[in-house]
Design a protein around this motif. Sequence first.
Motif, PDB file in Angstrom:
ATOM      1  N   GLY A  99       0.808  -1.212   0.000  1.00 33.48           N
ATOM      2  CA  GLY A  99       0.000   0.000   0.000  1.00 33.48           C
ATOM      3  C   GLY A  99       0.836   1.254   0.000  1.00 33.48           C
ATOM      4  N   GLY A 100       1.706   1.378   0.954  1.00 36.70           N
ATOM      5  CA  GLY A 100       2.534   2.563   1.059  1.00 36.70           C
ATOM      6  C   GLY A 100       3.083   2.662   2.468  1.00 36.70           C
ATOM      7  N   VAL A 101       3.849   3.734   2.715  1.00 30.77           N
ATOM      8  CA  VAL A 101       4.475   3.875   4.032  1.00 30.77           C
ATOM      9  C   VAL A 101       3.461   4.399   5.039  1.00 30.77           C
ATOM     10  CG1 VAL A 101       6.185   5.165   5.331  1.00 30.77           C
ATOM     11  CG2 VAL A 101       6.761   4.211   3.114  1.00 30.77           C
ATOM     12  N   VAL A 102       3.409   3.789   6.186  1.00 37.04           N
ATOM     13  CA  VAL A 102       2.602   4.320   7.277  1.00 37.04           C
ATOM     14  C   VAL A 102       3.540   4.664   8.416  1.00 37.04           C
ATOM     15  CG1 VAL A 102       0.437   3.169   6.775  1.00 37.04           C
ATOM     16  CG2 VAL A 102       2.185   1.944   8.040  1.00 37.04           C
ATOM     17  N   SER A 103       3.308   5.800   9.035  1.00 35.06           N
ATOM     18  CA  SER A 103       4.174   6.146  10.154  1.00 35.06           C
ATOM     19  C   SER A 103       3.386   6.917  11.195  1.00 35.06           C
ATOM     20  CB  SER A 103       5.371   6.963   9.680  1.00 35.06           C
ATOM     21  OG  SER A 103       5.021   8.303   9.533  1.00 35.06           O
ATOM     22  N   ALA A 104       3.860   6.860  12.396  1.00 37.14           N
ATOM     23  CA  ALA A 104       3.205   7.575  13.483  1.00 37.14           C
ATOM     24  C   ALA A 104       4.268   8.078  14.434  1.00 37.14           C
ATOM     25  CB  ALA A 104       2.249   6.646  14.206  1.00 37.14           C
ATOM     26  N   ARG A 105       4.050   9.258  14.942  1.00 34.11           N
ATOM     27  CA  ARG A 105       4.975   9.815  15.932  1.00 34.11           C
ATOM     28  C   ARG A 105       4.196  10.377  17.095  1.00 34.11           C
ATOM     29  NH1 ARG A 105       9.676   9.933  13.077  1.00 34.11           N
ATOM     30  NH2 ARG A 105       9.273  10.208  10.870  1.00 34.11           N
ATOM     31  N   SER A 106       4.860  10.401  18.210  1.00 29.79           N
ATOM     32  CA  SER A 106       4.187  10.932  19.371  1.00 29.79           C
ATOM     33  C   SER A 106       5.225  11.571  20.290  1.00 29.79           C
ATOM     34  CB  SER A 106       3.448   9.772  20.041  1.00 29.79           C
ATOM     35  OG  SER A 106       3.202  10.048  21.362  1.00 29.79           O
ATOM     36  N   VAL A 107       4.881  12.720  20.821  1.00 28.65           N
ATOM     37  CA  VAL A 107       5.808  13.430  21.703  1.00 28.65           C
ATOM     38  C   VAL A 107       5.397  13.177  23.142  1.00 28.65           C
ATOM     39  CG1 VAL A 107       6.805  15.666  22.264  1.00 28.65           C
ATOM     40  CG2 VAL A 107       6.027  15.196  19.941  1.00 28.65           C
ATOM     41  N   LYS A 108       6.337  12.756  23.952  1.00 32.85           N
ATOM     42  CA  LYS A 108       6.013  12.424  25.343  1.00 32.85           C
ATOM     43  C   LYS A 108       6.947  13.173  26.282  1.00 32.85           C
ATOM     44  CE  LYS A 108       3.161   9.046  24.201  1.00 32.85           C
ATOM     45  NZ  LYS A 108       1.713   9.200  24.408  1.00 32.85           N
ATOM     46  N   LEU A 109       6.426  13.414  27.456  1.00 31.67           N
ATOM     47  CA  LEU A 109       7.287  13.964  28.507  1.00 31.67           C
ATOM     48  C   LEU A 109       7.696  12.824  29.429  1.00 31.67           C
ATOM     49  CD1 LEU A 109       5.778  17.341  29.718  1.00 31.67           C
ATOM     50  CD2 LEU A 109       7.948  16.928  28.566  1.00 31.67           C
ATOM     51  N   LEU A 110       8.975  12.723  29.657  1.00 31.82           N
ATOM     52  CA  LEU A 110       9.455  11.616  30.490  1.00 31.82           C
ATOM     53  C   LEU A 110       9.310  11.953  31.963  1.00 31.82           C
ATOM     54  CD1 LEU A 110      12.762  10.975  28.557  1.00 31.82           C
ATOM     55  CD2 LEU A 110      10.663   9.659  28.392  1.00 31.82           C
ATOM     56  N   ASP A 111       8.955  10.957  32.721  1.00 32.79           N
ATOM     57  CA  ASP A 111       9.055  11.134  34.160  1.00 32.79           C
ATOM     58  C   ASP A 111       9.621   9.849  34.752  1.00 32.79           C
ATOM     59  OD1 ASP A 111       7.018   9.450  33.763  1.00 32.79           O
ATOM     60  OD2 ASP A 111       5.571  10.458  35.039  1.00 32.79           O
ATOM     61  N   ARG A 112       9.993   9.943  35.978  1.00 26.12           N
ATOM     62  CA  ARG A 112      10.664   8.810  36.595  1.00 26.12           C
ATOM     63  C   ARG A 112       9.801   7.549  36.527  1.00 26.12           C
ATOM     64  NH1 ARG A 112      15.054   7.918  39.673  1.00 26.12           N
ATOM     65  NH2 ARG A 112      15.732  10.050  39.473  1.00 26.12           N
ATOM     66  N   ILE A 113      10.452   6.450  36.213  1.00 25.41           N
ATOM     67  CA  ILE A 113       9.734   5.189  36.188  1.00 25.41           C
ATOM     68  C   ILE A 113       9.661   4.704  37.625  1.00 25.41           C
ATOM     69  CG2 ILE A 113       9.760   2.831  35.332  1.00 25.41           C
ATOM     70  CD1 ILE A 113      11.554   3.960  33.032  1.00 25.41           C
ATOM     71  N   HIS A 114       8.443   4.692  38.164  1.00 28.83           N
ATOM     72  CA  HIS A 114       8.325   4.428  39.601  1.00 28.83           C
ATOM     73  C   HIS A 114       8.539   2.966  39.946  1.00 28.83           C
ATOM     74  CE1 HIS A 114       7.270   8.517  40.353  1.00 28.83           C
ATOM     75  NE2 HIS A 114       6.392   8.450  39.375  1.00 28.83           N
ATOM     76  N   ASN A 115       8.003   2.127  39.115  1.00 24.91           N
ATOM     77  CA  ASN A 115       8.110   0.713  39.431  1.00 24.91           C
ATOM     78  C   ASN A 115       8.686  -0.055  38.252  1.00 24.91           C
ATOM     79  OD1 ASN A 115       7.840  -1.864  40.220  1.00 24.91           O
ATOM     80  ND2 ASN A 115       5.616  -1.808  40.503  1.00 24.91           N
ATOM     81  N   PRO A 116       9.963  -0.343  38.333  1.00 26.65           N
ATOM     82  CA  PRO A 116      10.620  -0.979  37.184  1.00 26.65           C
ATOM     83  C   PRO A 116       9.984  -2.306  36.779  1.00 26.65           C
ATOM     84  CG  PRO A 116      12.221  -0.215  38.772  1.00 26.65           C
ATOM     85  CD  PRO A 116      10.883  -0.055  39.419  1.00 26.65           C
ATOM     86  N   ASP A 117       9.307  -2.948  37.715  1.00 25.87           N
ATOM     87  CA  ASP A 117       8.726  -4.238  37.351  1.00 25.87           C
ATOM     88  C   ASP A 117       7.455  -4.099  36.540  1.00 25.87           C
ATOM     89  OD1 ASP A 117      10.754  -5.581  38.599  1.00 25.87           O
ATOM     90  OD2 ASP A 117       9.741  -5.535  40.546  1.00 25.87           O
ATOM     91  N   GLU A 118       6.884  -2.913  36.565  1.00 23.47           N
ATOM     92  CA  GLU A 118       5.643  -2.702  35.815  1.00 23.47           C
ATOM     93  C   GLU A 118       5.824  -1.538  34.848  1.00 23.47           C
ATOM     94  OE1 GLU A 118       2.505  -4.263  36.228  1.00 23.47           O
ATOM     95  OE2 GLU A 118       3.583  -5.764  37.397  1.00 23.47           O
ATOM     96  N   PRO A 119       6.522  -1.773  33.775  1.00 25.23           N
ATOM     97  CA  PRO A 119       6.800  -0.650  32.877  1.00 25.23           C
ATOM     98  C   PRO A 119       5.584  -0.273  32.032  1.00 25.23           C
ATOM     99  CG  PRO A 119       7.752  -2.666  32.015  1.00 25.23           C
ATOM    100  CD  PRO A 119       7.027  -3.045  33.275  1.00 25.23           C
ATOM    101  N   GLU A 120       4.484  -0.019  32.738  1.00 26.04           N
ATOM    102  CA  GLU A 120       3.235   0.139  31.995  1.00 26.04           C
ATOM    103  C   GLU A 120       3.197   1.381  31.121  1.00 26.04           C
ATOM    104  OE1 GLU A 120       0.743  -0.212  35.305  1.00 26.04           O
ATOM    105  OE2 GLU A 120       0.226  -2.291  34.907  1.00 26.04           O
ATOM    106  N   THR A 121       3.701   2.488  31.669  1.00 30.46           N
ATOM    107  CA  THR A 121       3.612   3.716  30.885  1.00 30.46           C
ATOM    108  C   THR A 121       4.274   3.553  29.539  1.00 30.46           C
ATOM    109  OG1 THR A 121       4.656   4.447  32.900  1.00 30.46           O
ATOM    110  CG2 THR A 121       3.453   6.090  31.624  1.00 30.46           C
ATOM    111  N   ARG A 122       5.495   3.064  29.551  1.00 31.51           N
ATOM    112  CA  ARG A 122       6.220   2.933  28.287  1.00 31.51           C
ATOM    113  C   ARG A 122       5.504   1.959  27.356  1.00 31.51           C
ATOM    114  NH1 ARG A 122       7.954   6.188  31.223  1.00 31.51           N
ATOM    115  NH2 ARG A 122      10.042   7.033  31.416  1.00 31.51           N
TER     116      ARG A 122
END
Lengths: 1032, 358
Positions: A356-379
Amino acid sequence: MPGKLKVKIVAGRHLPVMDRASDLTDAFVEVKFGNTTFKTDVYHKSLNPQWNSEWFKFEVDDEDLQDEPLQITVLDHDTYSANDAIGKVYIDIDPLLYSEAATVISGWFPIYDTIHGIRGEINVVVKVDLFNDLNRFRQSSCGVKFFCTTSIPKCYRAVIIHGFVEELVVNEDPEYQWIDRIRTPRASNEARQRLISLMSGELQRKIGLKVLEMRGNAVVGYLQCFDLEGESGLVVRAIGTACTLDKLSSTAAFLPACNSPSKEMKESPLVHPPSHGCRSTHNSPIHTATGSRLTQNFSVSVPTLIYTGMGSGSAGKEGGPFKALLRQQTQSALEQREFPFFTLTAFPPGFLVHVGGVVSARSVKLLDRIHNPDEPETRDAWWAEIRQEIKSHAKALGCHAVVGYSESTSICEEVCILSASGTAAVLNPRFLQDGTVEGCLEQRLEENLPAGCGFCHIPYDELNMPFPAHLTYCYSCRKQKVPDVLFTTIDLPADATVIGKGCLIQARLCRLKKKAQAEANATAISNLLPFMEYEVHTQLMNKLKLKGMNALFGLRIQITVGENMLMGLASATGVYLTALPTPGGIQIAGKTPNDGSYEQHISHMQKKINDTIAKNKELYEINPPEIPEEIIGSPIPEPRQRSRLLRSQSESSDEVIELDLSHGKKDAFVLEIDDTDAMEDVHSLLTDVPPPSGFYSCNTEIMPGINNWTSEIQMFTSVRVSRLSNINLTNQTLNKNFNDLCENLLKSLYFKLRSMIPCCLCHVNFTVSLPEDELIQVTVTAVAITFDKHQAVQTTKTQVEKSSQRASIDNEELLQFPLELCTDTLASHPFSSAKEHLESTSSNSGIPAAQRDRCNSWIELIKLKAQTIRRGSIKTTMPVEKASPLTEGHFRQRSAPACANSTVGVVKMTPLSFIPGAKITKYLGIINMFFIRETTSLREEGGVSGFLHAFIAEVFAMVRAHVAALGGNAVVSYIMKQCVFMENPNKNQAQCLINVSGDAVIFVRESELEIISTQQPIASCQPACSGGEIAT
Amino acid sequence: MTNELDIFVGNTTLIDEDVYRLWLDGYSVSDAVGLRVRSGILEQTGATAGVLQSDTMDHYRTFHMLERLLHTPPKLLHQLVFQIPPSRQALLIERYYAFDEAFVREVLGKKLSKGTKKDLDNISAKTGVTLKSCRRQFDNFKRVFKVVEEMRGSLAGNIQQHFLLSDRLARDYAAVVFFANNRFETGKKKLQYLTFGDLAFCAELMIQNWTPGAVADSQLDDMDVDLDKEFLQDLKELKVLVADKDLLDLHKSLVCTALRGKLSVFAEMEANFKNLSRGLVNIASKLTHTKDVRDLFVDLVEKFIEPCRSDRWPLNDVRLFLNQYSASVHSLDGFRHQTLWDRYMVTLRSCLLRMYHD
């Protein structure tokens, strides 16, 4: 499932002097795995210690085997004070965990220190005994094979391609922990190296588990990346394509023709000869959608683009129902998957139905501290969001799948741009699930889909196009509709027919941005992004036209964020596809047509552009057959029209904003010079100089139009950091600077590699980063491959011939070229006379002929001779006239110890998935290495250039050493994923982080292969090429 | 916009032979760029000066990193950092250890000490070889000297084994080491006409025949760098050839009889015979003194070559004379040191013949 890891420390060499008094070192070795440590004895007073240790045995879970690296530390024993570390070696033992790969890791490893670099070498032997072979696949994911290669590896056959696997793990970055304030840079670097090594092990294991869940046995196109988020942590993420692979039987693997795993599949029917087509038309629709959502953490999703050719649809009269059926099947196969994505860029024949063709998506995020490394849900959620968007774009293009999929990030302070892109496609369900559903359908399909052009046919309904588009009938088969331009992120399919050669096309762009904090910054960036996307696209389109080509492959758009600017760099390989219409020219239009001199200027420019197009067509040998005009879908030319950029003002977060980047329907591409910006555009179009004659370049695996590769390859990395003078920084000067930087870099490459002409730079991979305010860093990795100009192989149109050709071309020509690095140019060797002399000497002196043949180098001959001399006859006082003083007769008898004759084996490295003129016989496992190097004496190490030059050379050396220790002689699909360089010249300091990966393989030259296969079947090929010196 | 950092690293280390030569010749980066521009490379390749500058810098950096390894060539073979094909390794080593004729003639026979090193700027000015290049060549001599100085066995063989040089170059180094160790004077004006090739040829013969290693069974102190003390001591015995008048006359008559009608300079030979013979034998008998050893070449030129040259002896006559002169000794019944005589004369004859030119 436990296993036993066995390690033996054999010897060291070239150790640094640790004791100034004696100029020697008292070295010993610590071997650590998990929490267990063993030590060797101290070998006193030597720079070449011989420890010859016992076997150190670790009994461990295989989960640990997968996660943990083996850590070997060489230290200098000190009776009175603490022992000094000389350096470390990390060995990833993963390759030993699957049965078909390496069985032993054995060889010389560079001892690496993050402050001093390589400090000598250590010889280590590592083995793993896994208990209970039968069941070991269940608990951990031992046994799942990983490949960086983004196609089905050469000696395997894809039984099923299951689809997308992804995983990410997060942790705190040791560099930002409180403890870093009190520990040494060395300790901090080592903590970081070790952590990343652990995290990638864990990540790989988790991905492996997912693969096993999908009932696959391998991950192909495995791409692992690090996000150094600074304060907020460290993210290691990976994507790949789960597959079930079958090893091709070794006899089959040895047939030179069997280059692709498609041998036993039905060959597609012949390509239809190009038929007469319609007139050229033009448009380039871009479908964009954007949503801006404010979640708990600030996040802006920016307009995303779909670059395509056009939609199609009515699918030919008889093809219709089958296509529908096919679609249904594919759909059902794919819809079970959350994300029907494939990281592959090249496919088994028949896999790719339409693009079909190229599809792309971008998103700008603000990083904040990852509180619980075992649950990397935000990322996870961030990426899930982006993938969802990609999926919906693909759907809009009538495609169920995305191929050539990749993800990337760019981080500056607390702002992060997440990007994903791929190529929307319709796939053949045959590979996606087990079973024999297809049967007759398959056959019918193949009749209806001529191989050479099928993938160009638009995948969706003409009557229901998602955006204004223009279509014509396919120039090859004349049955189905094709777009006028096609952009993709994949490699050129093997069966595609092209005219002429391809070329590297780059769009480069800078945009200044105000310095801002947090949300304001993110908003500013997300506002700029759509404009950048648009301009990048326009530049690509213009440059493509200028080259007289109609399709882009391997498109990769990188947007980099810095403190005060954004950079966009798009690279792709342009080609002329026979199935697509001839591109129209570029027409320049002025805004004020009344002004006479202005008109003149315009017409002058127009002429220049026309000349350039003509020149390019000649250069790239684009001479499509003249086609009498026909009246199929010939559009009525519309008045030229500047493309519109529509943006709704809506604040609503869910509303989709249409960004129409189409350039309308027009006969020729019109550039309207209505302001200085546009003028710049035209100028920059013309400033790109073509490579010097004899050079070609592309960023795909192979150069379209060149198929007679010879065996010489040279992989390289080049890095440039440029400082911008910060006076009057405008977008224009910035663009120009950036453009010059890239162009000059390319020119330097062409100059440096001039001795390889005729050659092609393949897989040219540019990476841009903005390490500081006024600094731009460009890193290029590519491989130069020579080809034979005179024996161009006739391009044939049948796939059958083509595929067999691809495999055998090199084969025929190989003998005329240096087969090995070490045997080349013996004839023109400066010491050839000396060599002849040596040879005659050695033949007199009883070195067996076989032994002489084995000496592939002059130096070895010397050594051999040196030994012979010592065995030679007694020196006499015969009159000199009778014998020249040089002959062996005059050297006296002496039994000197034979010098260790282990020259280092050659290990080739290439970003490509193959080695020209050779056959990969075995994949030994994935190489994934992360290094940090730091210095506090930058000036003494030759400044930033000296520092980085040495470091990159060291990284290459460590990769080669690991491959050699696995018994391999090459790394394929090599990639330098990260090269983060930071300097502080005032403090005389610099630091650099490098992450590289690739597949370790054994290859055999095709010429050798024939000999071997006639003599002995399989086993003997390995020693012939293995580069690894196994310790004795 | 300036490039702060600009590097190129190949998996196979790129070596540009032309740039290597410029680097070895001691040119600075900017001088090297200038020379490359003048070579017309820009026109050939269509490159810009900037590209050339960057390329030259890159190569210089690489050579700088390699230099440490080149000091111990076997390390270059075993190191893992630079992947270089063996033929290229050989080229790097060979060129690094190659030296300029003009330079070596200045240093040959001098002590390889700090003092000589301080003198290098004078040598540089005199020979036109850059100071940097002089230093490299000097350091090479010194390094090779240090390594093989105390070593037993064939000098050239040792050098070849430890520095992986070609046969030819290893033999040249053997000559350099031999000259440096014995401090033969080669700088005198009357010796200027001798090429390094002449002297190296002589050195090789002396190593072959006049060192302790030349005697097969003396394995215990098999040293190639020093002259055989015992042999030098024995050479005193030859003095009888000129001291004993009868023996001298007999020797002369034997030679004259044999050569009558065969030499174009027979009369001159006959007239000069005693002088020449005295010269050659006295050189032999004095070699126990270090001072006289150092002056060996000066003496050979003064006592033999110059007299012959002034009488315009053709080379062939010199050869015939020397052959006959050494052979006739075997017919001297009263002379007992035939072997000694041969060991001395065979070498000396070849040296003299090589040195006999303008």
